[in-house]
Design a protein around this motif. Structure first.
Motif, PDB file in Angstrom:
ATOM      1  N   ASP A  28     -18.804  26.281  37.328  1.00  0.00           N
ATOM      2  CA  ASP A  28     -19.868  25.642  36.548  1.00  0.00           C
ATOM      3  C   ASP A  28     -19.570  25.700  35.056  1.00  0.00           C
ATOM      4  N   LEU A  43     -18.928  25.731  42.749  1.00  0.00           N
ATOM      5  CA  LEU A  43     -19.749  24.855  41.925  1.00  0.00           C
ATOM      6  C   LEU A  43     -21.153  24.827  42.520  1.00  0.00           C
ATOM      7  N   SER A  83     -23.728  22.067  38.085  1.00  0.00           N
ATOM      8  CA  SER A  83     -22.667  21.117  37.742  1.00  0.00           C
ATOM      9  C   SER A  83     -23.026  19.695  38.155  1.00  0.00           C
TER      10      SER A  83
END
Length: 282
Positions: free
Chosen positions: A238, A272, A276
């Motif tokens: 992220d 992620l 994100s």
């Protein structure tokens, strides 16, 4: 033969079709290397010759190469697939096709045989497969990179330097890599790259670097990127996405698909989160 009858080679003069044909598709029918050569020899405007059965391809390429070596005959084909291991054959076929635009090569050659950019002025699409030697790769980019719009690499047996591609191919719009290792050079040059890259496809790709990988580099530099479908890496987090978007907002991006990383020693999931996803949607 059937091709000779079709072209009227046994008549007083060849049929008009010889001067008009630009594209021929051969499907579910037999043709010999001699018949295929007759098509490109007599059909002066023929740009595309596609066939579903390529069992005669090697003999066909030999006929083209021999014709150039003996008589310097040139042909109008704009695309060709070269599964060759002989430098002389590679060289002679390329020299016989001055209008070439799409070149596909599957070879174990160590070097590009005595070819310069001036021998491949119109090539804008290059596909390389089964390449074992980095020298062949770099020499291919040196000869064609300035004009390349599409580059496809498949089953490459050495680390592919992504930044080297970016520097060598300033006009590149489409990059596809399948079954290979992607890396970055030890000393990355501080210049802009991938300014025109719109589509990226990386499948079964391993990233050899840690922390800052080839995938980071692509996302960081491709400011007009529209579609990206890639093998993931646990090093793209992220915070990485946040940092990348500050430098390159990816305002043109419409499609982003990331699969599990390749390699048993890596985590199964790409780290992620929705954070994100939200950032990319902004």
């Amino acid at each position: 033969t059937g091709v000779a009858m079709f072209l009227g080679l046994e008549a007083e003069k060849p049929f008009k079709v010889c001067s008009t044909l630009k594209k021929i598709l051969i499907k579910d029918t037999s043709i010999t290397d001699r018949g295929a050569f007759q098509l490109i020899f007599w059909c002066m405007k023929l740009e595309t010759l596609d066939f579903s059965n390529d069992s005669f391809l090697q003999q066909f390429l030999c006929r083209i190469g021999d014709s150039y070596l003996k008589f310097e005959h040139e042909f109008n084909l704009k695309q060709i697939f070269l599964p060759v291991s002989q430098p002389l054959l590679f060289h002679s076929v390329i020299k016989s096709l001055p209008q070439l635009e799409e070149l596909s090569v599957w070879t174990s050659l160590r070097h590009v045989p005595d070819l310069k950019g001036s021998d491949l002025p119109g090539v804008h699409s290059l596909k390389l497969g089964g390449i074992s030697h980095h020298t062949f790769f770099t020499e291919s980019l040196a000869a064609t990179g300035e004009n390349l719009v599409s580059l496809k690499l498949e089953t490459i047996y050495f680390d592919i330097s992504i930044d080297e591609i970016g520097m060598s191919c300033p006009c590149l719009e489409e990059l596809s890599i399948i079954n290979a290792r992607a890396s970055l050079s030890k000393s990355i040059q501080p210049i802009k790259s991938f300014n025109k890259l719109k589509l990226v496809y990386l499948f079964l790709v391993q990233y050899t670097d840690t922390q800052y990988t080839a995938l980071h580099y692509i996302l960081r530099h491709s400011n007009v990127l529209e579609s990206i479908q890639v093998t993931g890496t646990p090093y793209l987090t992220d915070s990485c996405i946040n940092s990348i978007l500050k430098m390159n907002p990816l305002t043109k991006l419409k499609r982003f698909i990331m699969s599990h990383p390749v390699g048993q020693d890596q985590p199964l999931m790409v780290p992620l989160t929705a954070r994100s996803v939200t950032s990319l949607h902004k």
